[in-house]
Design a protein around this motif. Sequence first.
Motif, PDB file in Angstrom:
ATOM      1  N   VAL A  85      52.162  48.974  46.606  1.00 18.33           N
ATOM      2  CA  VAL A  85      51.282  50.097  46.934  1.00 18.33           C
ATOM      3  C   VAL A  85      50.654  50.522  45.610  1.00 18.33           C
ATOM      4  N   VAL A  86      49.570  49.844  45.244  1.00 17.11           N
ATOM      5  CA  VAL A  86      48.939  50.036  43.933  1.00 17.11           C
ATOM      6  C   VAL A  86      47.488  50.430  44.161  1.00 17.11           C
ATOM      7  N   TYR A  87      47.160  51.668  43.814  1.00 15.05           N
ATOM      8  CA  TYR A  87      45.817  52.219  44.027  1.00 15.05           C
ATOM      9  C   TYR A  87      45.130  52.260  42.667  1.00 15.05           C
ATOM     10  N   LYS A  88      44.290  51.267  42.388  1.00 15.56           N
ATOM     11  CA  LYS A  88      43.745  51.090  41.043  1.00 15.56           C
ATOM     12  C   LYS A  88      42.596  52.027  40.689  1.00 15.56           C
ATOM     13  N   PRO A  89      41.628  52.287  41.587  1.00 19.22           N
ATOM     14  CA  PRO A  89      40.527  53.173  41.209  1.00 19.22           C
ATOM     15  C   PRO A  89      40.931  54.640  41.328  1.00 19.22           C
ATOM     16  N   ALA A  90      40.044  55.538  40.862  1.00 15.23           N
ATOM     17  CA  ALA A  90      40.296  56.968  41.048  1.00 15.23           C
ATOM     18  C   ALA A  90      40.444  57.266  42.545  1.00 15.23           C
TER      19      ALA A  90
ATOM     20  N   LYS B  94      47.906  47.585  51.529  1.00 14.50           N
ATOM     21  CA  LYS B  94      46.494  47.803  51.853  1.00 14.50           C
ATOM     22  C   LYS B  94      45.671  47.446  50.619  1.00 14.50           C
ATOM     23  N   THR B  95      44.391  47.174  50.817  1.00 14.02           N
ATOM     24  CA  THR B  95      43.565  46.765  49.683  1.00 14.02           C
ATOM     25  C   THR B  95      43.328  47.911  48.709  1.00 14.02           C
ATOM     26  N   TYR B  96      43.203  49.123  49.203  1.00 12.49           N
ATOM     27  CA  TYR B  96      43.029  50.309  48.364  1.00 12.49           C
ATOM     28  C   TYR B  96      41.891  50.144  47.355  1.00 12.49           C
ATOM     29  N   GLY B  97      40.792  49.541  47.791  1.00 20.33           N
ATOM     30  CA  GLY B  97      39.621  49.413  46.922  1.00 20.33           C
ATOM     31  C   GLY B  97      39.858  48.597  45.679  1.00 20.33           C
ATOM     32  N   ASP B  98      40.718  47.601  45.748  1.00 20.88           N
ATOM     33  CA  ASP B  98      41.132  46.812  44.589  1.00 20.88           C
ATOM     34  C   ASP B  98      39.930  46.128  43.929  1.00 20.88           C
ATOM     35  N   PRO B  99      39.612  46.466  42.656  1.00 14.51           N
ATOM     36  CA  PRO B  99      38.475  45.824  41.991  1.00 14.51           C
ATOM     37  C   PRO B  99      38.842  44.518  41.290  1.00 14.51           C
TER      38      PRO B  99
ATOM     39  N   ASP C  25      55.504  50.938  38.565  1.00 13.26           N
ATOM     40  CA  ASP C  25      54.785  49.833  37.926  1.00 13.26           C
ATOM     41  C   ASP C  25      53.624  50.380  37.113  1.00 13.26           C
ATOM     42  N   MET C  26      53.705  50.266  35.775  1.00 15.82           N
ATOM     43  CA  MET C  26      52.569  50.641  34.934  1.00 15.82           C
ATOM     44  C   MET C  26      51.566  49.490  35.004  1.00 15.82           C
ATOM     45  N   HIS C  27      50.544  49.679  35.816  1.00 16.92           N
ATOM     46  CA  HIS C  27      49.683  48.566  36.190  1.00 16.92           C
ATOM     47  C   HIS C  27      48.427  48.522  35.334  1.00 16.92           C
ATOM     48  N   GLN C  28      48.050  47.308  34.964  1.00 18.51           N
ATOM     49  CA  GLN C  28      46.754  47.075  34.331  1.00 18.51           C
ATOM     50  C   GLN C  28      46.254  45.706  34.754  1.00 18.51           C
ATOM     51  N   ASP C  29      44.956  45.556  34.794  1.00 15.80           N
ATOM     52  CA  ASP C  29      44.292  44.262  34.945  1.00 15.80           C
ATOM     53  C   ASP C  29      43.056  44.283  34.061  1.00 15.80           C
TER      54      ASP C  29
ATOM     55  N   LEU D 128      55.198  50.794  43.340  1.00 12.92           N
ATOM     56  CA  LEU D 128      54.211  51.866  43.306  1.00 12.92           C
ATOM     57  C   LEU D 128      53.488  51.866  41.969  1.00 12.92           C
ATOM     58  N   GLY D 129      52.165  51.693  42.008  1.00 12.24           N
ATOM     59  CA  GLY D 129      51.380  51.597  40.790  1.00 12.24           C
ATOM     60  C   GLY D 129      51.176  52.929  40.097  1.00 12.24           C
ATOM     61  N   ILE D 130      51.270  52.913  38.778  1.00 14.94           N
ATOM     62  CA  ILE D 130      50.929  54.051  37.916  1.00 14.94           C
ATOM     63  C   ILE D 130      49.774  53.615  37.037  1.00 14.94           C
TER      64      ILE D 130
END
Length: 547
Positions: A119-124, A427-432, A195-199, A156-158
């Motif tokens: 469950v990682v929501y990358k955009p604002a 869910k995709t959660y607007g994944d860029p 999860d401290m997430h970055q791409d 869970l993404g941070i």
Amino acid sequence: MLIPWTITTRPCASVIQRPAWPSGPCGAAAAEPAPSSVAAATIASSLTLIDASRADDSGEPVSLRHVRRRRHLALAVACAVAGLATAAVPSAAGAPLRVRGTHLVDSQGRTVILHGVNVVYKPAPYLPARTGPQRNRFDARDVRRLRAWGFDAIRLGITWKALMPRPGVVNRAYLRRLLAVVRLAERGGLYVLLDMHQDEWSERFGGNGAPDWATLDDGIPFASLGPHPLNYFSQAVGRSFTNFYDDRGGIRTRFVGAWAAVARAVRGHGRVLGFDLFNEPSCELQVDPPCHLPPFADAYRRWILPLYSQLIPALRRADPTHPSAYEEGLQTDAGDPMLIGRPPLPRWPFAGTILSHHVYCTPLVRPGVPCPRQELDAFAQARAAVRRNRAAPLLTEFGATDDLATLRRVADLADAGGEGWLYWQYKTYGDPTTSASSGPGGADAESIVDTSGHVKAAKLGVLSRAFPERISGSAAHWSYDDRTRQLRLRYVASRRADTVLVLPRALYPDGAGVEVLGGRRETTTDVRSGFALIRAAGRVSVRVAPR
């Protein structure tokens, strides 16, 4: 001669009843669940989701193929209200899981296997919402749905940018929102890996993760090289990694401080799994050597190991109750060698950690190597890494596709290796930044619940599976066939606690036969809604099949 011990489950009860409610699937002894509307909804959805080719945003089917399914649904709801088939929703209480040897274990010493989703929501706004469109949400209904599917964990993404928008200043409002999601998951019985997430380092480069003040690219011009993950080859992106690893301007130290604030906030939470330190670390490919595909050992010595050597002790000081989960370089997703703890690098000094690893077929990294070979190699590298580093493996990303053959291969390999997994993603959660965007279905191919709120039933049919969630014993080996819905488990059982099998009700609408062979069986098995509990001693074989 082995005498089979068979328990038959039916929609409302099991043939054999234990006199007292045993230890719950979340660990310590749990009170017998009380009847509730939540339980009724959980059972109703779990009975019917696989039958629906599409479902609405609640996860309930739009239509059922057979009247017989309606009969089972009505019966299940009635049983839930009567308290006979209530889904066990674990409490958030209890001691956190810990690492012992190469296994995650609970307070009773049982090996714990996790199945779940990212469950990682990358955009604002960098975390899923509790209200609004289904594609942006993660709420109590989502938690109940995941539990009904047999899932017990989320990653869970941070986002560092949201957590520390200014140098050294923690955004307390964002931290409170993060804790609200953690508590929501805990209340529903889900473990949470933070999860401290970055791409591709940061939004400046079309990615996500780092704040702008920590994006030190030395003014190198940037032009996108194409879809994810191609921008990792940009020198501006690589230079940002280099300056971070080198702690230029103290940015790495501030990153550690941001993580420590999170750790202090969740200290002692029983269902926080731990801290995934840094998603898919990369390096500046133009500095070759040591950065390379795959990187040389000196890339780890110069950049990644100093980060972990600063970060892990800081987290242990802030929160000694949860383990850290380290990742190797991005290229190991495709089966390239894992180097941490392997000569000529020094021995890994942090026993009791988790190896968070990913499995993706990546022709860019290993051209000409077939996907099944890449996947086998990735698991083999992980097994070798946890043995030398005294860590527990957890597959924290795989999938990002609607291709059922790929999902089946990887999930079966995880079972064969005795490893839990977290699918990418719920869910995709607007994944860029997803590799799914370049394949059939676009970015939304990565999801289980699509952007319109519909459940992808065929994908769920592969991922929702029976498995041993808690193993009281050792030498466990199991396999699951999603076509026949049969689970086979062999292990050396210990009498100290129950072994818990997760049996999602959607897979067994007419009940399940649980056959136990061998061993010294001290107690009976109690099969409740969605779980089978086995207490035995000695070598045991278990077979679960639909009625």
